[in-house]
Motif scaffolding. Structure first.
Motif, mmCIF file in Angstrom:
data_model
loop_
_atom_site.group_PDB
_atom_site.id
_atom_site.type_symbol
_atom_site.label_atom_id
_atom_site.label_comp_id
_atom_site.label_asym_id
_atom_site.label_seq_id
_atom_site.Cartn_x
_atom_site.Cartn_y
_atom_site.Cartn_z
ATOM 1 N N ARG A 47 0.823 -1.216 0.000
ATOM 2 C CA ARG A 47 0.000 0.000 0.000
ATOM 3 C C ARG A 47 0.856 1.265 0.000
ATOM 4 O O ARG A 47 0.543 2.238 -0.670
ATOM 5 C CB ARG A 47 -0.951 0.001 1.197
ATOM 6 C CG ARG A 47 -2.210 -0.811 0.916
ATOM 7 C CD ARG A 47 -3.206 -0.713 2.054
ATOM 8 N NE ARG A 47 -3.114 -2.009 2.721
ATOM 9 C CZ ARG A 47 -2.930 -2.192 4.008
ATOM 10 N NH1 ARG A 47 -2.853 -1.177 4.816
ATOM 11 N NH2 ARG A 47 -2.843 -3.389 4.510
ATOM 12 N N ARG A 48 1.945 1.257 0.747
ATOM 13 C CA ARG A 48 2.838 2.422 0.781
ATOM 14 C C ARG A 48 3.478 2.653 -0.587
ATOM 15 O O ARG A 48 3.501 3.778 -1.090
ATOM 16 C CB ARG A 48 3.938 2.246 1.831
ATOM 17 C CG ARG A 48 4.880 3.455 1.875
ATOM 18 C CD ARG A 48 6.141 3.191 2.662
ATOM 19 N NE ARG A 48 6.892 2.032 2.278
ATOM 20 C CZ ARG A 48 7.778 1.986 1.285
ATOM 21 N NH1 ARG A 48 8.008 3.037 0.547
ATOM 22 N NH2 ARG A 48 8.429 0.872 1.026
ATOM 23 N N GLN A 49 3.957 1.590 -1.199
ATOM 24 C CA GLN A 49 4.587 1.736 -2.509
ATOM 25 C C GLN A 49 3.580 2.193 -3.561
ATOM 26 O O GLN A 49 3.911 3.007 -4.435
ATOM 27 C CB GLN A 49 5.257 0.430 -2.923
ATOM 28 C CG GLN A 49 6.491 0.121 -2.092
ATOM 29 C CD GLN A 49 7.078 -1.245 -2.379
ATOM 30 O OE1 GLN A 49 6.460 -2.102 -3.007
ATOM 31 N NE2 GLN A 49 8.288 -1.465 -1.888
ATOM 32 N N ALA A 50 2.350 1.699 -3.481
ATOM 33 C CA ALA A 50 1.311 2.134 -4.420
ATOM 34 C C ALA A 50 0.971 3.606 -4.212
ATOM 35 O O ALA A 50 0.795 4.359 -5.183
ATOM 36 C CB ALA A 50 0.064 1.268 -4.265
ATOM 37 N N ALA A 51 0.887 4.033 -2.951
ATOM 38 C CA ALA A 51 0.577 5.445 -2.664
ATOM 39 C C ALA A 51 1.702 6.351 -3.155
ATOM 40 O O ALA A 51 1.444 7.429 -3.715
ATOM 41 C CB ALA A 51 0.354 5.641 -1.162
ATOM 42 N N GLU A 52 2.942 5.940 -2.974
ATOM 43 C CA GLU A 52 4.064 6.744 -3.462
ATOM 44 C C GLU A 52 4.072 6.825 -4.988
ATOM 45 O O GLU A 52 4.324 7.889 -5.560
ATOM 46 C CB GLU A 52 5.386 6.164 -2.967
ATOM 47 C CG GLU A 52 5.618 6.376 -1.490
ATOM 48 C CD GLU A 52 6.862 5.666 -0.994
ATOM 49 O OE1 GLU A 52 7.439 4.839 -1.729
ATOM 50 O OE2 GLU A 52 7.261 5.944 0.158
ATOM 51 N N ARG A 81 -5.725 17.949 -4.670
ATOM 52 C CA ARG A 81 -5.512 16.567 -5.112
ATOM 53 C C ARG A 81 -4.134 16.057 -4.672
ATOM 54 O O ARG A 81 -4.009 14.928 -4.206
ATOM 55 C CB ARG A 81 -5.658 16.463 -6.634
ATOM 56 C CG ARG A 81 -7.111 16.392 -7.087
ATOM 57 C CD ARG A 81 -7.211 16.046 -8.558
ATOM 58 N NE ARG A 81 -6.991 17.201 -9.425
ATOM 59 C CZ ARG A 81 -7.889 18.138 -9.677
ATOM 60 N NH1 ARG A 81 -9.079 18.066 -9.136
ATOM 61 N NH2 ARG A 81 -7.609 19.136 -10.480
ATOM 62 N N LEU A 82 -3.123 16.910 -4.814
ATOM 63 C CA LEU A 82 -1.781 16.504 -4.380
ATOM 64 C C LEU A 82 -1.720 16.341 -2.856
ATOM 65 O O LEU A 82 -1.060 15.436 -2.348
ATOM 66 C CB LEU A 82 -0.731 17.515 -4.849
ATOM 67 C CG LEU A 82 -0.422 17.494 -6.348
ATOM 68 C CD1 LEU A 82 0.507 18.645 -6.713
ATOM 69 C CD2 LEU A 82 0.173 16.160 -6.763
ATOM 70 N N ALA A 83 -2.414 17.201 -2.123
ATOM 71 C CA ALA A 83 -2.428 17.090 -0.658
ATOM 72 C C ALA A 83 -3.102 15.793 -0.223
ATOM 73 O O ALA A 83 -2.631 15.114 0.701
ATOM 74 C CB ALA A 83 -3.128 18.298 -0.037
ATOM 75 N N ARG A 84 -4.207 15.408 -0.887
ATOM 76 C CA ARG A 84 -4.877 14.140 -0.567
ATOM 77 C C ARG A 84 -3.967 12.958 -0.884
ATOM 78 O O ARG A 84 -3.893 11.990 -0.121
ATOM 79 C CB ARG A 84 -6.195 14.021 -1.337
ATOM 80 C CG ARG A 84 -7.335 14.799 -0.735
ATOM 81 C CD ARG A 84 -8.664 14.391 -1.339
ATOM 82 N NE ARG A 84 -8.693 14.535 -2.784
ATOM 83 C CZ ARG A 84 -9.131 15.618 -3.442
ATOM 84 N NH1 ARG A 84 -9.587 16.663 -2.757
ATOM 85 N NH2 ARG A 84 -9.131 15.655 -4.753
ATOM 86 N N SER A 85 -3.282 13.052 -1.995
ATOM 87 C CA SER A 85 -2.373 11.979 -2.386
ATOM 88 C C SER A 85 -1.223 11.855 -1.391
ATOM 89 O O SER A 85 -0.816 10.748 -1.025
ATOM 90 C CB SER A 85 -1.839 12.250 -3.796
ATOM 91 O OG SER A 85 -1.076 11.171 -4.255
ATOM 92 N N PHE A 86 -0.699 12.999 -0.928
ATOM 93 C CA PHE A 86 0.388 12.955 0.056
ATOM 94 C C PHE A 86 -0.122 12.455 1.404
ATOM 95 O O PHE A 86 0.592 11.741 2.121
ATOM 96 C CB PHE A 86 1.041 14.336 0.203
ATOM 97 C CG PHE A 86 2.321 14.299 0.958
ATOM 98 C CD1 PHE A 86 3.475 13.820 0.365
ATOM 99 C CD2 PHE A 86 2.371 14.717 2.279
ATOM 100 C CE1 PHE A 86 4.662 13.763 1.057
ATOM 101 C CE2 PHE A 86 3.551 14.669 2.991
ATOM 102 C CZ PHE A 86 4.709 14.192 2.381
ATOM 103 N N ARG A 90 1.283 9.413 3.896
ATOM 104 C CA ARG A 90 1.503 9.476 5.339
ATOM 105 C C ARG A 90 0.752 8.355 6.058
ATOM 106 O O ARG A 90 1.287 7.713 6.967
ATOM 107 C CB ARG A 90 1.068 10.831 5.887
ATOM 108 C CG ARG A 90 2.066 11.935 5.641
ATOM 109 C CD ARG A 90 1.822 13.152 6.523
ATOM 110 N NE ARG A 90 0.430 13.505 6.684
ATOM 111 C CZ ARG A 90 -0.182 14.520 6.067
ATOM 112 N NH1 ARG A 90 0.490 15.297 5.259
ATOM 113 N NH2 ARG A 90 -1.449 14.766 6.282
ATOM 114 N N GLN A 91 -0.483 8.121 5.659
ATOM 115 C CA GLN A 91 -1.283 7.058 6.268
ATOM 116 C C GLN A 91 -0.643 5.690 6.002
ATOM 117 O O GLN A 91 -0.543 4.856 6.905
ATOM 118 C CB GLN A 91 -2.717 7.096 5.735
ATOM 119 C CG GLN A 91 -3.592 5.970 6.225
ATOM 120 C CD GLN A 91 -3.807 5.986 7.726
ATOM 121 O OE1 GLN A 91 -3.747 7.016 8.366
ATOM 122 N NE2 GLN A 91 -4.041 4.818 8.297
#
Length: 164
Positions: A47-52, A81-86, A90-91
């Motif tokens: 999940r972290r790698q996908a979010a990055e 949109r970028l803030a939600r993605s970032f 973090r999550q």
């Protein structure tokens, strides 16, 4: 550890070097438990790698579309949109860190038990005078060495989770 004679009903069974079998069984159980406790780390790493990757993709898209974004005045929407993605990154990092923490705590507990277990098993023989203190310590050290040699999976599960 010397032979251990166990009475099973009317039958006496002598097990030579019984602590080797205890070490093998302990290593199998420890590796199985580490796999169970550490499995959420695999999913958290995914999940972290996908979010990055999603965040990088959105950044590249913003750079490529910068003139159009500037002309239409949609900078605020892109920032959201970028803030939600970032925030998703973090999550994902928080979940991965919690999974890694659980794995480390469990692994540390197993390491502590590895040093205590042979003493607990061999203590009755020492107290009965069947073995000396030196023998007890040698068995405890040998148990730890055999267990660590057989517990490669336990020691390397965090790295394996990242490979998966």
């Amino acid at each position: 550890s010397g032979p251990l004679t166990v009475s099973v009903g009317s039958l006496d069974v002598t097990v030579p070097g019984h602590m080797v079998f205890v070490a093998i069984g302990y290593s199998v159980v420890a590796s199985s438990l580490i796999t169970f406790v550490g499995h959420p780390l695999v999913q958290a790493t995914d999940r972290r790698q996908a979010a990055e990757a999603q965040y990088r993709s959105r950044l590249i898209n913003v750079v490529a579309q910068a003139p159009a974004i500037a002309l239409t005045g949609s900078e605020a929407g892109e920032r959201r949109r970028l803030a939600r993605s970032f925030a998703a990154i973090r999550q994902a990092w928080a979940v991965q860190a919690a999974s890694f923490r659980n794995l480390i705590f469990f692994s540390s507990g197993l390491t502590l038990l590895t040093s205590i277990l042979p003493l607990l098993i061999m203590a009755p023989r020492y107290l009965n005078g069947e073995i000396t203190l030196g023998t007890l310590m040698q068995v405890a050290i040998a148990f730890g060495q055999v267990t660590m040699a057989l517990s490669w999976l336990s020691a390397n599960y965090a790295t394996i989770a990242q490979w998966q």
